[in-house]
Scaffold this motif. Structure first.
Motif, PDB file in Angstrom:
ATOM      1  N   GLY A  89       0.790  -1.218   0.000  1.00 34.96           N
ATOM      2  CA  GLY A  89       0.000   0.000   0.000  1.00 34.96           C
ATOM      3  C   GLY A  89       0.824   1.271   0.000  1.00 34.96           C
ATOM      4  O   GLY A  89       0.272   2.360  -0.070  1.00 34.96           O
ATOM      5  N   GLY A  90       2.123   1.172   0.064  1.00 35.32           N
ATOM      6  CA  GLY A  90       2.970   2.354   0.110  1.00 35.32           C
ATOM      7  C   GLY A  90       3.148   3.029  -1.237  1.00 35.32           C
ATOM      8  O   GLY A  90       3.505   4.193  -1.306  1.00 35.32           O
ATOM      9  N   ASN A  91       2.906   2.304  -2.316  1.00 32.96           N
ATOM     10  CA  ASN A  91       3.114   2.858  -3.644  1.00 32.96           C
ATOM     11  C   ASN A  91       1.879   3.550  -4.195  1.00 32.96           C
ATOM     12  O   ASN A  91       1.976   4.225  -5.209  1.00 32.96           O
ATOM     13  N   LEU A  92       0.740   3.401  -3.574  1.00 32.40           N
ATOM     14  CA  LEU A  92      -0.497   3.986  -4.109  1.00 32.40           C
ATOM     15  C   LEU A  92      -0.443   5.509  -4.176  1.00 32.40           C
ATOM     16  O   LEU A  92      -0.782   6.073  -5.231  1.00 32.40           O
ATOM     17  N   PRO A  93      -0.006   6.232  -3.144  1.00 32.01           N
ATOM     18  CA  PRO A  93       0.061   7.695  -3.285  1.00 32.01           C
ATOM     19  C   PRO A  93       1.021   8.139  -4.391  1.00 32.01           C
ATOM     20  O   PRO A  93       0.744   9.104  -5.104  1.00 32.01           O
ATOM     21  N   ALA A  94       2.115   7.439  -4.539  1.00 30.63           N
ATOM     22  CA  ALA A  94       3.062   7.791  -5.590  1.00 30.63           C
ATOM     23  C   ALA A  94       2.463   7.559  -6.969  1.00 30.63           C
ATOM     24  O   ALA A  94       2.652   8.370  -7.885  1.00 30.63           O
ATOM     25  N   LEU A  95       1.727   6.485  -7.138  1.00 28.01           N
ATOM     26  CA  LEU A  95       1.086   6.221  -8.424  1.00 28.01           C
ATOM     27  C   LEU A  95      -0.001   7.245  -8.731  1.00 28.01           C
ATOM     28  O   LEU A  95      -0.153   7.667  -9.877  1.00 28.01           O
ATOM     29  N   VAL A  96      -0.742   7.656  -7.716  1.00 27.19           N
ATOM     30  CA  VAL A  96      -1.772   8.678  -7.919  1.00 27.19           C
ATOM     31  C   VAL A  96      -1.123   9.994  -8.326  1.00 27.19           C
ATOM     32  O   VAL A  96      -1.590  10.665  -9.258  1.00 27.19           O
ATOM     33  N   MET A  97      -0.039  10.374  -7.658  1.00 28.16           N
ATOM     34  CA  MET A  97       0.670  11.611  -8.000  1.00 28.16           C
ATOM     35  C   MET A  97       1.240  11.537  -9.416  1.00 28.16           C
ATOM     36  O   MET A  97       1.158  12.504 -10.180  1.00 28.16           O
ATOM     37  N   LEU A  98       1.774  10.386  -9.783  1.00 31.67           N
ATOM     38  CA  LEU A  98       2.311  10.212 -11.124  1.00 31.67           C
ATOM     39  C   LEU A  98       1.212  10.334 -12.171  1.00 31.67           C
ATOM     40  O   LEU A  98       1.402  10.980 -13.209  1.00 31.67           O
ATOM     41  N   ALA A  99       0.049   9.747 -11.910  1.00 31.01           N
ATOM     42  CA  ALA A  99      -1.066   9.846 -12.844  1.00 31.01           C
ATOM     43  C   ALA A  99      -1.549  11.292 -12.973  1.00 31.01           C
ATOM     44  O   ALA A  99      -1.831  11.764 -14.087  1.00 31.01           O
ATOM     45  N   LEU A 100      -1.628  12.018 -11.863  1.00 31.08           N
ATOM     46  CA  LEU A 100      -2.063  13.417 -11.915  1.00 31.08           C
ATOM     47  C   LEU A 100      -1.076  14.285 -12.701  1.00 31.08           C
ATOM     48  O   LEU A 100      -1.487  15.134 -13.490  1.00 31.08           O
ATOM     49  N   LEU A 101       0.213  14.064 -12.486  1.00 34.62           N
ATOM     50  CA  LEU A 101       1.207  14.824 -13.236  1.00 34.62           C
ATOM     51  C   LEU A 101       1.162  14.482 -14.725  1.00 34.62           C
ATOM     52  O   LEU A 101       1.334  15.350 -15.580  1.00 34.62           O
ATOM     53  N   GLY A 102       0.921  13.216 -15.059  1.00 33.04           N
ATOM     54  CA  GLY A 102       0.791  12.821 -16.459  1.00 33.04           C
ATOM     55  C   GLY A 102      -0.411  13.466 -17.116  1.00 33.04           C
ATOM     56  O   GLY A 102      -0.336  13.937 -18.264  1.00 33.04           O
ATOM     57  N   ILE A 103      -1.539  13.504 -16.421  1.00 29.59           N
ATOM     58  CA  ILE A 103      -2.741  14.142 -16.957  1.00 29.59           C
ATOM     59  C   ILE A 103      -2.502  15.641 -17.139  1.00 29.59           C
ATOM     60  O   ILE A 103      -2.901  16.230 -18.153  1.00 29.59           O
ATOM     61  N   GLU A 104      -1.821  16.244 -16.176  1.00 28.51           N
ATOM     62  CA  GLU A 104      -1.523  17.668 -16.267  1.00 28.51           C
ATOM     63  C   GLU A 104      -0.657  17.984 -17.486  1.00 28.51           C
ATOM     64  O   GLU A 104      -0.948  18.912 -18.254  1.00 28.51           O
ATOM     65  N   MET A 105       0.387  17.219 -17.691  1.00 26.05           N
ATOM     66  CA  MET A 105       1.256  17.457 -18.838  1.00 26.05           C
ATOM     67  C   MET A 105       0.547  17.174 -20.161  1.00 26.05           C
ATOM     68  O   MET A 105       0.739  17.886 -21.148  1.00 26.05           O
ATOM     69  N   SER A 106      -0.283  16.154 -20.189  1.00 32.74           N
ATOM     70  CA  SER A 106      -1.049  15.865 -21.402  1.00 32.74           C
ATOM     71  C   SER A 106      -2.000  17.002 -21.732  1.00 32.74           C
ATOM     72  O   SER A 106      -2.136  17.404 -22.889  1.00 32.74           O
ATOM     73  N   ALA A 107      -2.665  17.537 -20.710  1.00 28.42           N
ATOM     74  CA  ALA A 107      -3.573  18.669 -20.932  1.00 28.42           C
ATOM     75  C   ALA A 107      -2.804  19.875 -21.448  1.00 28.42           C
ATOM     76  O   ALA A 107      -3.273  20.594 -22.337  1.00 28.42           O
ATOM     77  N   LEU A 108      -1.620  20.100 -20.915  1.00 29.37           N
ATOM     78  CA  LEU A 108      -0.821  21.226 -21.368  1.00 29.37           C
ATOM     79  C   LEU A 108      -0.459  21.081 -22.841  1.00 29.37           C
ATOM     80  O   LEU A 108      -0.593  22.023 -23.620  1.00 29.37           O
ATOM     81  N   VAL A 109      -0.034  19.916 -23.231  1.00 27.23           N
ATOM     82  CA  VAL A 109       0.399  19.712 -24.607  1.00 27.23           C
ATOM     83  C   VAL A 109      -0.790  19.732 -25.574  1.00 27.23           C
ATOM     84  O   VAL A 109      -0.715  20.319 -26.651  1.00 27.23           O
ATOM     85  N   LEU A 110      -1.909  19.132 -25.183  1.00 25.23           N
ATOM     86  CA  LEU A 110      -3.037  19.028 -26.100  1.00 25.23           C
ATOM     87  C   LEU A 110      -3.821  20.325 -26.248  1.00 25.23           C
ATOM     88  O   LEU A 110      -4.308  20.643 -27.332  1.00 25.23           O
ATOM     89  N   TRP A 111      -3.981  21.091 -25.178  1.00 22.70           N
ATOM     90  CA  TRP A 111      -4.877  22.245 -25.214  1.00 22.70           C
ATOM     91  C   TRP A 111      -4.174  23.583 -25.289  1.00 22.70           C
ATOM     92  O   TRP A 111      -4.823  24.614 -25.293  1.00 22.70           O
ATOM     93  N   SER A 112      -2.900  23.584 -25.330  1.00 17.77           N
ATOM     94  CA  SER A 112      -2.184  24.846 -25.379  1.00 17.77           C
ATOM     95  C   SER A 112      -1.576  25.038 -26.758  1.00 17.77           C
ATOM     96  O   SER A 112      -1.103  24.087 -27.387  1.00 17.77           O
TER      97      SER A 112
END
Length: 164
Positions: free
Chosen positions: A88-111
């Motif tokens: 269960g220790g890796n779940l917060p890190a995976l959530v943070m990684l997914a959020l950062l990936g979504i953020e970067m994807s949004a930046l590239v696609l919509w900007s």
């Protein structure tokens, strides 16, 4: 659209800065600090200062990676591995990684900032800065790199276990 990206980057930057202060594991602190610096670099891109964004990434994120190496060398690796792979220790890190990936994807696609365009002007400023840095200040630049190399070798010597 730019205001939305700014609010997104600023929010993630504040969250990662709080993680730096509140995290107990020094490795997690270093990674959160690196994520915070990347968010600040993205804010520089929004402010149309690409040179500052690149300098932010090279200097600060690169320095944080050196700090990360020093921390790994100075702590006991077996203890860190047992803490890292707890259930269960890796779940917060995976959530943070997914959020950062979504953020970067949004930046590239919509900007439209990442469209293929030729920069207008500014070449002389960058050329002048690089000439000044690598011609006028070459010796201090090289001295700083030698000092970092000596610090890396010193950390390796300090972290090495005594034979016996």
């Amino acid at each position: 659209m730019d205001q939305g990206f700014f609010l997104l980057f600023a929010t993630v930057s504040v969250i990662t800065a709080l993680t730096v202060v509140l995290a107990r594991n020094p490795v997690h602190c270093a990674l959160a600090l690196m994520a915070c610096f990347l968010q600040i670099s993205a804010i520089f891109v929004l402010l149309e200062a690409p040179l500052l964004a690149v300098i932010q990434i090279f200097v600060y994120v690169g320095a944080i990676m050196v700090l990360f190496l020093f921390v790994i060398m100075m702590i006991d690796v077996r203890e860190a591995m047992s803490q890292r792979f707890l259930p269960g220790g890796n779940l917060p890190a995976l959530v943070m990684l997914a959020l950062l990936g979504i953020e970067m994807s949004a930046l590239v696609l919509w900007s439209d900032r990442f469209s293929v365009t030729v920069p207008v002007g500014g070449d002389d400023e960058i050329r002048q800065l690089s000439t000044t840095l690598f011609a006028g200040y070459l010796l201090p630049f090289e001295v700083a790199s030698v000092i970092l190399l000596v610090a890396l070798v010193g950390a390796i010597v300090l972290a090495r276990k005594e034979q016996g």
